[in-house]
Design a protein around this motif. Structure first.
Motif, short mmCIF file in Angstrom:
data_model
loop_
_atom_site.label_atom_id
_atom_site.label_comp_id
_atom_site.label_asym_id
_atom_site.label_seq_id
_atom_site.Cartn_x
_atom_site.Cartn_y
_atom_site.Cartn_z
N SER A 1 -33.05 20.39 47.14
CA SER A 1 -32.01 19.49 46.63
C SER A 1 -31.31 18.85 47.81
O SER A 1 -31.71 19.04 48.96
N ALA A 2 -30.24 18.10 47.53
CA ALA A 2 -29.49 17.43 48.60
C ALA A 2 -28.68 18.40 49.44
O ALA A 2 -28.12 18.01 50.47
N THR A 3 -28.62 19.65 49.03
CA THR A 3 -27.91 20.68 49.80
C THR A 3 -28.88 21.79 50.16
O THR A 3 -29.30 22.56 49.28
N PRO A 4 -29.26 21.91 51.43
CA PRO A 4 -30.24 22.94 51.82
C PRO A 4 -29.68 24.34 51.59
O PRO A 4 -28.48 24.58 51.77
N ASP A 5 -30.52 25.28 51.18
CA ASP A 5 -30.06 26.66 51.06
C ASP A 5 -30.12 27.32 52.44
O ASP A 5 -30.70 26.79 53.39
N LYS A 6 -29.53 28.50 52.56
CA LYS A 6 -29.38 29.15 53.86
C LYS A 6 -30.71 29.58 54.47
O LYS A 6 -30.78 29.79 55.69
N ASP A 7 -31.75 29.69 53.68
CA ASP A 7 -33.04 30.13 54.20
C ASP A 7 -33.94 28.97 54.64
O ASP A 7 -35.02 29.19 55.17
N THR A 8 -33.48 27.74 54.41
CA THR A 8 -34.27 26.58 54.81
C THR A 8 -34.16 26.36 56.31
O THR A 8 -33.06 26.32 56.86
N VAL A 9 -35.29 26.23 56.99
CA VAL A 9 -35.30 26.11 58.45
C VAL A 9 -35.41 24.64 58.86
O VAL A 9 -36.40 23.98 58.53
N PRO A 10 -34.42 24.10 59.60
CA PRO A 10 -34.50 22.71 60.07
C PRO A 10 -35.54 22.56 61.19
O PRO A 10 -36.02 23.55 61.74
N PHE A 11 -35.86 21.33 61.51
CA PHE A 11 -36.75 21.03 62.62
C PHE A 11 -36.15 19.90 63.44
O PHE A 11 -35.44 19.04 62.94
N THR A 12 -36.41 19.92 64.76
CA THR A 12 -35.90 18.90 65.66
C THR A 12 -36.74 17.63 65.55
O THR A 12 -37.96 17.70 65.51
N ILE A 13 -36.07 16.48 65.53
CA ILE A 13 -36.76 15.20 65.51
C ILE A 13 -36.61 14.47 66.83
O ILE A 13 -37.57 13.98 67.41
N GLY A 14 -35.37 14.40 67.35
CA GLY A 14 -35.15 13.67 68.60
C GLY A 14 -35.35 12.18 68.39
O GLY A 14 -35.11 11.64 67.31
N THR A 15 -35.83 11.47 69.43
CA THR A 15 -36.02 10.03 69.33
C THR A 15 -37.37 9.65 68.73
O THR A 15 -37.57 8.53 68.27
N GLN A 16 -38.31 10.62 68.73
CA GLN A 16 -39.63 10.33 68.20
C GLN A 16 -40.36 11.63 67.87
O GLN A 16 -40.29 12.59 68.62
N LYS A 17 -41.06 11.64 66.75
CA LYS A 17 -41.77 12.86 66.37
C LYS A 17 -42.85 12.56 65.34
O LYS A 17 -42.66 11.74 64.45
N VAL B 1 -36.71 6.71 66.24
CA VAL B 1 -35.26 6.63 66.13
C VAL B 1 -34.69 5.70 67.20
O VAL B 1 -35.06 5.78 68.37
N GLU B 2 -33.77 4.83 66.80
CA GLU B 2 -33.09 3.92 67.72
C GLU B 2 -31.58 4.04 67.52
O GLU B 2 -31.11 4.34 66.43
N GLY B 3 -30.84 3.76 68.60
CA GLY B 3 -29.39 3.78 68.53
C GLY B 3 -28.79 4.98 69.26
O GLY B 3 -29.51 5.86 69.73
N GLU B 4 -27.48 4.98 69.35
CA GLU B 4 -26.74 6.05 70.01
C GLU B 4 -25.56 6.47 69.15
O GLU B 4 -25.01 5.67 68.38
N TRP B 5 -25.16 7.71 69.32
CA TRP B 5 -23.97 8.19 68.64
C TRP B 5 -23.17 9.07 69.60
O TRP B 5 -23.66 9.47 70.66
N LEU B 6 -21.93 9.37 69.24
CA LEU B 6 -21.02 10.10 70.12
C LEU B 6 -20.73 11.47 69.52
O LEU B 6 -20.22 11.58 68.40
N LEU B 7 -21.04 12.50 70.28
CA LEU B 7 -20.75 13.87 69.89
C LEU B 7 -19.37 14.24 70.42
O LEU B 7 -19.14 14.20 71.64
N VAL B 8 -18.44 14.59 69.55
CA VAL B 8 -17.05 14.87 69.94
C VAL B 8 -16.74 16.34 69.73
O VAL B 8 -16.92 16.87 68.63
N HIS B 9 -16.25 16.99 70.81
CA HIS B 9 -15.80 18.38 70.72
C HIS B 9 -14.50 18.53 71.52
O HIS B 9 -14.54 18.79 72.72
N PRO B 10 -13.34 18.35 70.88
CA PRO B 10 -12.07 18.50 71.59
C PRO B 10 -11.94 19.90 72.20
O PRO B 10 -12.41 20.89 71.62
N SER B 11 -11.31 19.96 73.37
CA SER B 11 -11.19 21.25 74.06
C SER B 11 -9.96 21.25 74.96
O SER B 11 -9.46 20.20 75.36
N ASP B 12 -9.51 22.45 75.30
CA ASP B 12 -8.47 22.57 76.33
C ASP B 12 -9.13 22.99 77.63
O ASP B 12 -10.35 22.94 77.77
#
Length: 212
Positions: free
Chosen positions: A162-178, A126-137
């Motif tokens: 399908s293109a929409t995961p069901d609630k029982d589908t478990v994601p996995f972390t990828i990060g920058t390389q895996k 994986v290459e590139g950067e993105w911005l995580l935004v969480h407005p807060s007071d």
């Protein structure tokens, strides 16, 4: 006489050609049959399956070869010839196909267009950067319980039906390389890990290699 020798080697976790390796001390001992006729069936299966796997490998049908040697290793997990051949097969499958996809930070699960096969190797770079935004007071933010299992802003993946995961589908972390083996057969989806992606910005480029 040959069968008696085979049984003796099986009993101590070895075979005459050193094809069976001793299991690690922390692992449970491999339970082998005591019935001589059943042992002979096991031996015959391993011999014939290995020949079949070699035939598929010569034809460069790596996926079929992987399945065959996988069955051998289910029966005899430390059979050295199968272990070594599986390494070669996985190496070939890891580079069988390549695809570059873009994952947007502001979108939810995104379809890579890749169908993957359970147990087959796959790799991500994986290459590139993105911005995580969480407005807060001034009270700050409390991370919702439902997204604490993975780092906020990390690239995660899932294999879904399908293109929409069901609630029982478990994601996995990828990060920058895996590198990994596919957990199940299905469609590969990717996204930035966040509860609400709409206010995030940027994108990353993901190079995916494997058998698909």
């Amino acid at each position: 006489m040959r069968l008696a020798l085979f049984l003796m080697f099986v009993a101590i976790g070895l075979c005459p050609s050193d094809a069976f390796a001793q299991r690690k001390p922390k692992e449970e001992p491999l339970e082998l049959p005591t019935d001589p006729r059943l042992v002979e069936i096991h031996r015959e299966f391993v011999t014939k399956a290995e020949k079949l796997g070699d035939e598929y490998a010569r034809k460069k049908d790596w996926e079929k070869a992987r399945i065959v040697f996988g069955e051998v290793l289910k029966l005899v997990p430390n059979y050295k010839p199968a272990v070594e051949k599986m390494k070669v097969i996985n190496g070939e499958l890891s580079n069988a196909n390549k695809k570059l996809v873009t994952v947007e930070a502001s979108e939810g699960w995104q379809d890579t267009g890749i169908n993957v096969i359970e147990g087959s190797p796959i790799a991500f770079r994986v290459e590139g950067e993105w911005l995580l935004v969480h407005p807060s007071d001034a009270n700050g933010l409390e991370i919702p319980r439902e997204i604490r299992d993975y780092k906020l802003g990390s690239l995660i993946g899932v294999v879904a039906k399908s293109a929409t995961p069901d609630k029982d589908t478990v994601p996995f972390t990828i990060g920058t390389q895996k590198r990994m083996n596919v957990p199940q057969t299905g469609r590969l989806l990717l996204k930035m890990h966040d509860l609400n992606n709409e206010d995030n910005r940027g994108q990353v480029r993901v190079e995916i290699t494997g058998n698909f």
